[in-house]
Design a protein around this motif. Structure first.
Motif, PDB file in Angstrom:
ATOM      1  N   LYS A 205       0.822  -1.221   0.000  1.00  0.00           N
ATOM      2  CA  LYS A 205       0.000   0.000   0.000  1.00  0.00           C
ATOM      3  C   LYS A 205       0.850   1.263   0.000  1.00  0.00           C
ATOM      4  N   ALA A 206       2.109   1.131   0.459  1.00  0.00           N
ATOM      5  CA  ALA A 206       2.982   2.299   0.519  1.00  0.00           C
ATOM      6  C   ALA A 206       3.785   2.492  -0.772  1.00  0.00           C
ATOM      7  N   MET A 207       3.659   1.554  -1.705  1.00  0.00           N
ATOM      8  CA  MET A 207       4.435   1.620  -2.946  1.00  0.00           C
ATOM      9  C   MET A 207       3.799   2.575  -3.958  1.00  0.00           C
ATOM     10  N   SER A 208       4.634   3.081  -4.863  1.00  0.00           N
ATOM     11  CA  SER A 208       4.127   3.888  -5.973  1.00  0.00           C
ATOM     12  C   SER A 208       3.523   2.960  -7.021  1.00  0.00           C
ATOM     13  N   LEU A 209       2.799   3.536  -7.983  1.00  0.00           N
ATOM     14  CA  LEU A 209       2.186   2.737  -9.041  1.00  0.00           C
ATOM     15  C   LEU A 209       3.254   1.999  -9.848  1.00  0.00           C
ATOM     16  N   ASN A 210       4.335   2.662 -10.153  1.00  0.00           N
ATOM     17  CA  ASN A 210       5.419   2.017 -10.917  1.00  0.00           C
ATOM     18  C   ASN A 210       6.035   0.850 -10.141  1.00  0.00           C
ATOM     19  N   ASP A 211       6.219   1.056  -8.836  1.00  0.00           N
ATOM     20  CA  ASP A 211       6.791  -0.013  -8.013  1.00  0.00           C
ATOM     21  C   ASP A 211       5.851  -1.206  -7.918  1.00  0.00           C
ATOM     22  N   LEU A 212       4.544  -0.943  -7.880  1.00  0.00           N
ATOM     23  CA  LEU A 212       3.559  -2.039  -7.830  1.00  0.00           C
ATOM     24  C   LEU A 212       3.600  -2.856  -9.116  1.00  0.00           C
ATOM     25  N   VAL A 213       3.716  -2.181 -10.248  1.00  0.00           N
ATOM     26  CA  VAL A 213       3.823  -2.884 -11.533  1.00  0.00           C
ATOM     27  C   VAL A 213       5.071  -3.750 -11.551  1.00  0.00           C
ATOM     28  N   GLN A 214       6.188  -3.186 -11.073  1.00  0.00           N
ATOM     29  CA  GLN A 214       7.442  -3.930 -11.059  1.00  0.00           C
ATOM     30  C   GLN A 214       7.360  -5.124 -10.111  1.00  0.00           C
ATOM     31  N   SER A 215       6.694  -4.934  -8.962  1.00  0.00           N
ATOM     32  CA  SER A 215       6.562  -6.025  -7.988  1.00  0.00           C
ATOM     33  C   SER A 215       5.757  -7.174  -8.569  1.00  0.00           C
TER      34      SER A 215
END
Length: 567
Positions: free
Chosen positions: A11-21
Motif C-alpha cells: 500500500k505504501a508503494m508507488s504505481l510504478n513499483d507495484l507494476v514492477q513487484s
C-alpha cells in the motif's frame, strides 16, 4: 514474526513499483503461490490510481471543465491491465493443466492399486516381489490427485501393500531388506524435520513439514514392528514442536493484527471527526485536503488486520471518508458553477466592448469602457487558463479603442477637422464685421453652432474670443459690461469643452442659495427698525445692503439662465 509476504507493504508503494513487484512475482515464482500477493498489489494499485483520478477530476472541474467532458488515462494503468491479464491467463492455464494432471494421476494410481491387488490375489510373492517394488516406485513418481479422491486412493493403496507384506513374511530376507530401506527413508525424514526446528521462519518450517508428512505417507513403506511406534513417536514429537512454533507465530500475528485493527479504528475515528465545517474558500479546502490525505496515508500505513475483519474495516473507512468527499465535491461543484457564471459575465463584457469598439460617439463610448473595465475587476474568480485567454481578448479590444481615441484626440474627427476650417473662416469674418451690444449674441450663436474642433487646435476658439472682445463696441454707458464679458467667457468654455460649464453651474447654484439666505436674513432684520425714523443711518445702511444682495441674486440668476440656454 512475519514472513516475507507479510513484510512487504504494497500500500505504501508507488504505481510504478507495484507494476514492477507484480512483474517480479509472475516471472520469479510459481503462479499458484502468488495469488494473495497479486490480489493485494491489484487492490493497492487501483486504490492509488482512483485517488489520483479523483484528484485530477477535481482539478479539471476547478479549472472550469465540465465533468461530463472529463477523461483520464495513464500509461501505467494500461501497462498494469496488460500485466494483470497475462497473470490471469497464466494462472488459468496452470489450473487447467493441473486439473488434467490430477485426473491423469488418479487413473495411474488406480491402475497401480489394481496391479498390487492382482499380485496379492496371485499370492506368489517370491515371483512377484520385483514387480511389487517397481509398482511402489511408480506410485512415488505419480503426482497429486484431487483432494476428494486422496484419502480413498491412499487408503486402498496401503491396504493392498499391507496385504502384500503380510504374504511376504514367508520370505523374511526380502521383507527385512525392504523394512531396512523404509527405516532409512523415514530416518532421513526425521533428520530433515529436526533441521526445521532451527529455521527462522515458522511458516516455512510448517510448509516443509506438510511435504515431509506427504512423503512419509505416500513414498515410504512400513518398517519392522519394533521400530514402527518409536520412529512415528519421534516424528510426531518433532511435528508437534514445529506446529507449536507456528501456532505461537500465528498468535503473535493475531495479536499484531488485533492491534492494527484497534489502530485503524482509532484512525477512522479521527477521519470521521475531521472538522471541515468552517471551510469557505479554496485555500481553506486546500489545507483540509492536505490534512485529510495525511490521515488517509496514516491509515493505509497500518499493517494487516484479521482476515474476517478486513471487509468491515474497509467499508468503515470508505464510509468515514464519504462525508468529507461529498462536501469537497459539492464545494468544487459550486465553485465550478460560480466560475462558469464569471466566465459568462466576462464574455458578456467582451461582447459589449466589441459593440463600442468602432463607435464615433467617443464621449459615450469612453464612459461605457470605463464602466465595463470597472465591472471586469469585480467579477469573481476564473481559472487561470481561461482568465488569461479572456483577459487577452478583452484587453486587446480596450487597447484598440483607446489607441483610436488618442489618435482622434490628437488629430480630431473628420467633423472636428471640418469645424476647424469653418472657424478659421468665421475668424476672418469677425475681423471684417462690426460687433456691438445689439448684434454680439448673433456672433456668439454662430460661433457655438460651428461645434468643437480637435483638442490640439482649440486655440482657434481663444482667437475667436479675443477677436470678438477686441471688436466689441459699447454704444451706451449704462450697458452691463460685466454680464456681456461673462457671456463671452462662458461661450468660450462651451466651445472648447461643454463639460467645463458644470463647475460654473454648481458655483452659481451655491451663490444663489447663499444670496437668497442672506437676503432673507437682512429683510428679517428690518423688524428692528419698525419705529425708527427714515433718516436713521442704520436703517439706510440696512436698506443699502438689501439692495446690494438683490442685485447679486438677480445677476446670479441671470447668469444661470444664460448657462441653461447654452445647454
Amino acid at each position: 514474526m512475519e514472513n516475507k509476504t507479510q513484510s512487504i507493504d504494497y500500500k505504501a508503494m508507488s504505481l510504478n513499483d507495484l507494476v514492477q513487484s507484480l512483474t517480479t512475482l509472475i516471472e520469479g515464482k510459481p503462479i499458484q503461490e502468488i495469488k494473495e500477493q497479486a490480489s493485494i498489489i491489484r487492490s493497492s494499485f487501483y486504490y492509488q490510481y482512483n485517488e489520483q483520478l479523483e484528484a485530477a477530476k477535481s482539478l479539471f472541474i476547478q479549472d472550469g471543465g465540465n465533468e461530463i467532458d472529463f477523461e483520464y488515462s495513464q500509461p501505467i494503468q494500461t501497462e498494469f491491465k496488460s500485466l494483470w491479464k497475462s497473470y490471469v491467463e497464466k494462472k488459468n492455464n496452470f489450473y487447467r493443466k493441473l486439473s488434467m494432471e490430477l485426473e491423469d494421476n488418479l487413473v495411474k494410481r488406480e491402475d497401480i492399486i489394481a496391479s498390487i491387488k492382482t499380485l496379492v490375489d496371485q499370492g506368489e510373492v517370491s515371483k512377484t516381489y520385483q514387480e511389487f517394488q517397481q509398482l511402489m516406485s511408480d506410485w512415488k513418481g505419480i503426482g497429486a490427485v484431487t483432494s476428494d479422491k486422496y484419502q480413498e486412493t491412499w487408503g486402498n493403496y496401503h491396504l493392498y501393500v499391507e496385504q502384500y507384506y503380510d504374504l511376504l513374511h514367508i520370505n523374511s530376507d526380502l521383507r527385512a531388506i525392504d523394512f531396512k530401506y523404509n527405516l532409512e527413508a523415514k530416518q532421513k525424514i526425521i533428520t530433515h524435520a529436526k533441521s526445521l526446528l532451527s529455521h527462522t521462519d515458522p511458516q516455512h518450517a510448517f510448509n516443509e513439514l506438510q511435504m515431509l508428512h506427504k512423503v512419509w505417507k505416500e513414498e515410504t513403506g512400513p518398517v519392522a514392528k519394533e521400530f514402527r511406534e518409536i520412529i512415528w513417536e519421534e516424528f510426531s514429537t518433532l511435528s508437534n514442536e514445529i506446529n507449536s512454533r507456528r501456532a505461537l507465530m500465528l498468535e503473535e500475528l493475531k495479536a499484531e493484527e488485533e492491534n492494527n485493527l484497534a489502530q485503524k479504528l482509532i484512525k477512522i475515528n479521527e477521519i470521521t471527526s475531521f472538522d471541515f465545517s468552517k471551510n469557505k474558500s479554496f485555500g481553506d479546502w486546500k489545507k483540509s485536503i492536505e490534512s485529510f490525505d495525511i490521515l488517509k496515508k496514516e491509515f493505509l500505513s497500518i499493517g494487516k488486520v484479521p482476515k474476517n475483519k478486513n471487509k468491515m474495516i474497509w467499508d468503515t473507512f470508505k464510509e468515514a471518508t464519504r462525508a468529507f468527499n461529498t462536501a469537497k465535491n459539492q464545494y468544487f461543484k459550486e465553485v465550478k458553477a460560480s466560475q462558469s457564471k464569471a466566465v459568462l459575465a466576462k464574455k458578456a463584457l467582451i461582447e459589449e466592448a466589441k459593440v463600442w469598439k468602432d463607435s464615433e460617439h467617443f464621449d459615450e463610448a469612453t464612459e461605457v469602457y470605463k464602466r465595463i473595465q470597472s465591472s471586469w475587476k469585480k467579477i469573481g474568480f476564473v481559472p487561470r487558463k481561461q482568465a488569461d485567454q479572456l483577459w487577452k481578448e478583452f484587453r486587446g479590444i480596450c487597447d484598440a479603442y483607446f489607441e483610436r481615441l488618442n489618435t482622434v484626440k490628437k488629430d480630431g474627427t473628420l467633423e472636428e477637422q471640418e469645424n476647424f476650417k469653418n472657424k478659421e473662416t468665421f475668424l476672418l469674418k469677425i475681423e471684417n464685421e462690426e460687433i456691438n451690444v445689439d448684434n454680439y449674441k448673433e456672433f456668439l450663436k454662430d460661433w457655438l453652432d460651428l461645434g468643437s474642433v480637435p483638442s490640439q487646435k482649440n486655440k482657434i476658439d481663444q482667437d475667436i474670443l479675443n477677436a470678438i472682445t477686441h471688436k466689441m463696441v459699447f454704444l451706451e454707458e449704462n450697458i452691463d459690461r460685466d454680464f456681456i464679458e461673462y457671456q463671452l467667457k462662458m461661450s468660450y468654455l462651451f466651445a472648447i469643452d461643454s463639460k467645463k460649464l458644470g463647475t460654473e453651474y454648481n458655483h452659481l447654484r451655491t451663490d444663489i442659495d447663499r444670496f437668497t439666505k442672506d437676503l432673507k436674513q437682512l429683510e428679517n432684520n428690518l423688524g428692528f427698525f419698525s419705529n425708527s425714523k427714515k433718516s436713521n443711518p442704520l436703517l439706510e445702511r440696512a436698506m443699502a445692503s438689501i439692495e446690494l444682495e438683490k442685485n447679486k441674486l438677480q445677476l446670479a440668476k441671470k447668469k444661470m439662465k444664460y448657462l441653461k440656454s447654452l445647454q
